[in-house]
Design an enzyme around this catalytic site. Structure first.
Site, PDB file in Angstrom:
ATOM      1  N   MET A  70      -4.300 -84.238 -71.026  1.00  0.00           N
ATOM      2  CA  MET A  70      -3.625 -83.748 -69.817  1.00  0.00           C
ATOM      3  C   MET A  70      -2.486 -84.695 -69.426  1.00  0.00           C
ATOM      4  SD  MET A  70      -5.761 -81.252 -69.276  1.00  0.00           S
ATOM      5  CE  MET A  70      -5.158 -80.647 -67.733  1.00  0.00           C
ATOM      6  N   CYS A 127      -9.007 -93.881 -70.379  1.00  0.00           N
ATOM      7  CA  CYS A 127      -8.351 -92.676 -70.882  1.00  0.00           C
ATOM      8  C   CYS A 127      -7.799 -92.991 -72.278  1.00  0.00           C
ATOM      9  CB  CYS A 127      -7.221 -92.240 -69.943  1.00  0.00           C
ATOM     10  SG  CYS A 127      -6.386 -90.787 -70.586  1.00  0.00           S
TER      11      CYS A 127
END
Ligand code: RRO
Length: 302
Positions: A70, A127
């Site tokens: 994302m 992440c």
């Protein structure tokens, strides 16, 4: 009361939590998850400034999980103040997931989260595809130590650290986080992965690489929880492929005090929280346990 538990000073009516990254942008979506029965909720990771994220495609469905890149789209932490108004007096801990590019940035975001009424912060240092933030921090014990120490000094609320599995020894990283003052460890963020379309030869994600979540990564996550549990004394929160009560029990036996659910919501809807908690409750009754805490780490006796 069989399902009630606590971790890092947070009281949970049951050991299920919403994982960061899904339904975590608005007060209303978080409220939906709370009403569906989550014991705690974690927001989408937020930073100092708004971020658009990567171009599409940002999510790809694979055989046994979702692949996402994302790119941390978020409105910036201060914009979440308005959303927090919807979440007053729910009785369910609201955990703000935060990220930053430096210790100073983490501190500023954490302070803002504390002021807006977060019950805890979860530091996203994991992440798998954000340069200079995310997993680059979670792979570097010295940098992680600095950030956790500084955030701990700056806020009164519990500090949870979410780790990446993409390291040689997650136990060593967890130990560094604990020594720096972390109140709990979440294991794990997504596993770095990619997918390529055979006809065109093109990587399916616009970012090429992404993070794999869902059933495919559950055994990796269970092993990480097991490793972290035996190397630290702070509570461990299991995350990665939980979609049934059996999955939740497996994580708790490995050492998780609670489990986060993310990808399963995309396939089963928010109802997954009540099906998991009902299943855990029936298991506890059938096995004669008085409280879910009794399960934590039981697999370590073998
Ligand atoms: O936003 C993302 O692309 C993302 C994040 Br911040 C994360 O922590 N884990 C992930 O798989 N995706």
């Amino acid at each position: 009361m069989r399902l009630a538990t606590e971790l890092a000073g947070l009281k949970l009516a049951n050991p299920t939590m919403l994982a960061s990254g899904i339904l975590g942008y608005t007060g209303l979506s978080l409220k939906t998850v709370i009403e569906a029965g989550a014991g705690a909720v974690v927001t989408k990771s937020m930073g100092l400034e708004p971020r658009t994220g990567y171009p599409n495609p940002t999510v790809v469905q694979t055989d046994c999980g979702l692949l996402n890149a994302m790119g941390l789209p978020n409105p910036g932490i201060s914009h979440f103040q308005e959303e927090m108004k919807q979440l007053k007096n729910t009785g369910v801990p609201i955990i703000l997931s935060i990220y930053g590019y430096s210790s100073a940035e983490f501190v500023k975001v954490a302070e803002t989260a504390g002021k807006m009424g977060a019950d805890a912060v979860e530091l996203n240092v994991s992440c798998p595809h954000i340069e200079k933030a995310g997993a680059e921090i979670g792979c570097d014990p010295a940098l992680l130590t600095e950030i956790v120490k500084d955030v701990k000094k700056a806020v009164k609320v519990p500090v949870i650290v979410k780790l990446t599995p993409n390291v040689t020894s997650i136990a060593e990283i967890a130990k560094a986080a604990e020594k720096a003052g972390a109140d709990a460890i979440t294991a794990i963020n997504t596993v770095k992965a990619m997918s390529i379309e055979t006809e065109t030869g093109r990587p399916l994600l616009a970012n090429k690489f992404g993070g794999l979540s869902g059933p495919a990564i559950k055994p990796i996550a269970v092993r990480c929880v097991y490793d972290v549990y035996r190397s630290v004394d702070v509570p461990v929160i299991g995350c990665g492929g939980v979609s049934s009560w059996q999955d939740a029990i497996e994580f708790m036996l490995a050492g998780a005090s609670a489990v986060q659910i993310g990808t399963a919501i995309a396939f089963k809807g928010p109802e997954v929280f009540s099906s998991v908690t009902k299943g855990i409750d029936a298991y506890l009754r059938r096995k004669g346990y008085k409280n879910v805490k009794e399960l934590v780490g039981l697999a370590h006796k073998y």
